[in-house]
Motif scaffolding. Sequence first.
Motif, PDB file in Angstrom:
ATOM      1  N   LEU A 187       0.951  -0.981  -0.057  1.00 56.89           N
ATOM      2  CA  LEU A 187      -0.081  -0.035  -0.032  1.00 56.89           C
ATOM      3  C   LEU A 187       0.773   1.125   0.072  1.00 56.89           C
ATOM      4  CD1 LEU A 187      -2.950  -0.947   2.719  1.00 56.89           C
ATOM      5  CD2 LEU A 187      -2.936  -0.775   0.025  1.00 56.89           C
ATOM      6  N   ALA A 188       2.006   1.191   0.900  1.00 61.62           N
ATOM      7  CA  ALA A 188       2.821   2.163   0.820  1.00 61.62           C
ATOM      8  C   ALA A 188       3.612   2.607  -0.668  1.00 61.62           C
ATOM      9  CB  ALA A 188       4.000   2.040   1.876  1.00 61.62           C
ATOM     10  N   GLY A 212       6.336  -0.484  12.059  1.00 60.67           N
ATOM     11  CA  GLY A 212       7.349   0.554  11.780  1.00 60.67           C
ATOM     12  C   GLY A 212       8.155   0.297  10.588  1.00 60.67           C
ATOM     13  N   ASN A 213       8.857  -0.825  10.739  1.00 65.17           N
ATOM     14  CA  ASN A 213       9.873  -1.337   9.824  1.00 65.17           C
ATOM     15  C   ASN A 213       9.059  -1.388   8.343  1.00 65.17           C
ATOM     16  OD1 ASN A 213      11.798  -1.441  11.373  1.00 65.17           O
ATOM     17  ND2 ASN A 213      11.797  -3.874  11.628  1.00 65.17           N
ATOM     18  N   ALA A 214       7.898  -1.768   8.372  1.00 64.84           N
ATOM     19  CA  ALA A 214       7.318  -1.693   6.974  1.00 64.84           C
ATOM     20  C   ALA A 214       6.980  -0.414   6.414  1.00 64.84           C
ATOM     21  CB  ALA A 214       5.839  -2.697   7.132  1.00 64.84           C
ATOM     22  N   LEU A 215       6.634   0.588   7.475  1.00 63.32           N
ATOM     23  CA  LEU A 215       6.296   1.925   7.075  1.00 63.32           C
ATOM     24  C   LEU A 215       7.499   2.521   6.229  1.00 63.32           C
ATOM     25  CD1 LEU A 215       3.776   3.004   9.595  1.00 63.32           C
ATOM     26  CD2 LEU A 215       3.131   2.608   7.538  1.00 63.32           C
ATOM     27  N   ARG A 216       8.817   2.116   7.196  1.00 69.00           N
ATOM     28  CA  ARG A 216       9.819   3.014   6.684  1.00 69.00           C
ATOM     29  C   ARG A 216      10.413   2.756   5.544  1.00 69.00           C
ATOM     30  NH1 ARG A 216      10.878   1.866  12.359  1.00 69.00           N
ATOM     31  NH2 ARG A 216      10.910   3.829  13.628  1.00 69.00           N
ATOM     32  N   LYS A 217       9.694   1.634   4.575  1.00 74.47           N
ATOM     33  CA  LYS A 217      10.271   1.354   3.554  1.00 74.47           C
ATOM     34  C   LYS A 217       9.457   2.339   2.455  1.00 74.47           C
ATOM     35  CE  LYS A 217      11.384  -3.517   4.575  1.00 74.47           C
ATOM     36  NZ  LYS A 217      11.334  -4.863   4.257  1.00 74.47           N
ATOM     37  N   LEU A 237       8.060   9.554  12.167  1.00 78.52           N
ATOM     38  CA  LEU A 237       8.774   8.170  11.978  1.00 78.52           C
ATOM     39  C   LEU A 237       9.904   8.457  11.284  1.00 78.52           C
ATOM     40  CD1 LEU A 237       8.142   5.254  12.896  1.00 78.52           C
ATOM     41  CD2 LEU A 237       7.276   4.895  10.647  1.00 78.52           C
ATOM     42  N   SER A 238       9.928   9.359  10.411  1.00 82.43           N
ATOM     43  CA  SER A 238      11.262   9.458   9.767  1.00 82.43           C
ATOM     44  C   SER A 238      11.012  11.064   8.984  1.00 82.43           C
ATOM     45  CB  SER A 238      11.555   8.502   8.643  1.00 82.43           C
ATOM     46  OG  SER A 238      10.527   8.626   7.481  1.00 82.43           O
ATOM     47  N   GLU A 239      12.269  11.264   8.092  1.00 84.26           N
ATOM     48  CA  GLU A 239      12.106  12.565   7.895  1.00 84.26           C
ATOM     49  C   GLU A 239      10.702  13.074   6.887  1.00 84.26           C
ATOM     50  OE1 GLU A 239      15.172  14.229   5.364  1.00 84.26           O
ATOM     51  OE2 GLU A 239      16.332  14.384   6.963  1.00 84.26           O
ATOM     52  N   ASP A 240      10.178  12.030   6.211  1.00 82.44           N
ATOM     53  CA  ASP A 240       9.074  12.050   5.312  1.00 82.44           C
ATOM     54  C   ASP A 240       8.039  11.197   5.543  1.00 82.44           C
ATOM     55  OD1 ASP A 240      10.281   9.742   4.580  1.00 82.44           O
ATOM     56  OD2 ASP A 240      10.645  10.173   2.395  1.00 82.44           O
ATOM     57  N   ILE A 241       7.805  10.566   6.940  1.00 77.56           N
ATOM     58  CA  ILE A 241       6.857   9.871   7.136  1.00 77.56           C
ATOM     59  C   ILE A 241       6.160  10.177   8.392  1.00 77.56           C
ATOM     60  CG2 ILE A 241       6.082   7.208   7.807  1.00 77.56           C
ATOM     61  CD1 ILE A 241       8.273   6.438   6.084  1.00 77.56           C
TER      62      ILE A 241
END
Length: 257
Positions: A187-188, A212-217, A237-241
Amino acid sequence: MRVLHIDDQPFWTVPYLNAGRNGKVQKTFLPVYRGVVEGLPQALAALIITSDLQGREDAPEDRLLGILLAEHLDDLVEKGDLPPADKIGAILAGDLYGVPGSTKRGGGGDVTEVWRAFAQRFRWVTGVLGNHDHITLEEMPDQATILDSDLLECDEMKIAGLSGIIGDPKRPNRKSAEDFSDSVELLAAENPDILVLHQGPDQRPNPDPTVGNALRKGRDLFVVCGHAPWKDPLLELSEDIQVLNVDARVVVLFPQK
């Protein structure tokens, strides 16, 4: 889409009954916050986001909290505190069921009436099911769409969603960790404007890193979730998430002026 600000204090609260410990019923308040977002399409003047409305009305009718919330939000429209209802979209991120009488936590039941209450009042409603939710699909109105590994376009905005949580796939609204993670990644990769999950990244001590690991991809993601309470609703969660947790809270996002 990116949230720029969420108020520290709610501008409205909805009283309701909640199941406390040892079978005790407690009266509590659902907070409604204002926020500012960039990237909201011109067709929308506001976007309502909420989840985990696991309570009941403090009245003999004992209606689900989500129905009561829809009525309160409609009243705010009538008072001019919210824009016209036909300019408001709504996202429900799951767990909208509360046991009758609020006598115990958990349980599962039909939440179709909550979806109907939002669909009858606002421009559209979409989102996902939580692990406590059942639905009667044939009674769902056209303005309401439940997502489960799906992508939907609303007012030129792409909204993806994955229902349920990680758990035993033999139980309702549960997926194996591998299947859940794979679905989040797929989905991401579709680059949605909003990704709606019920179970989001784990914020407890010694957290499970699966979601979290799945979203970071992914890249440039705005994620909505519930399922577990966070003290602070917004996580970078990160610079762009960005992840917005709306467990037992409501956030009404307005466009940047």
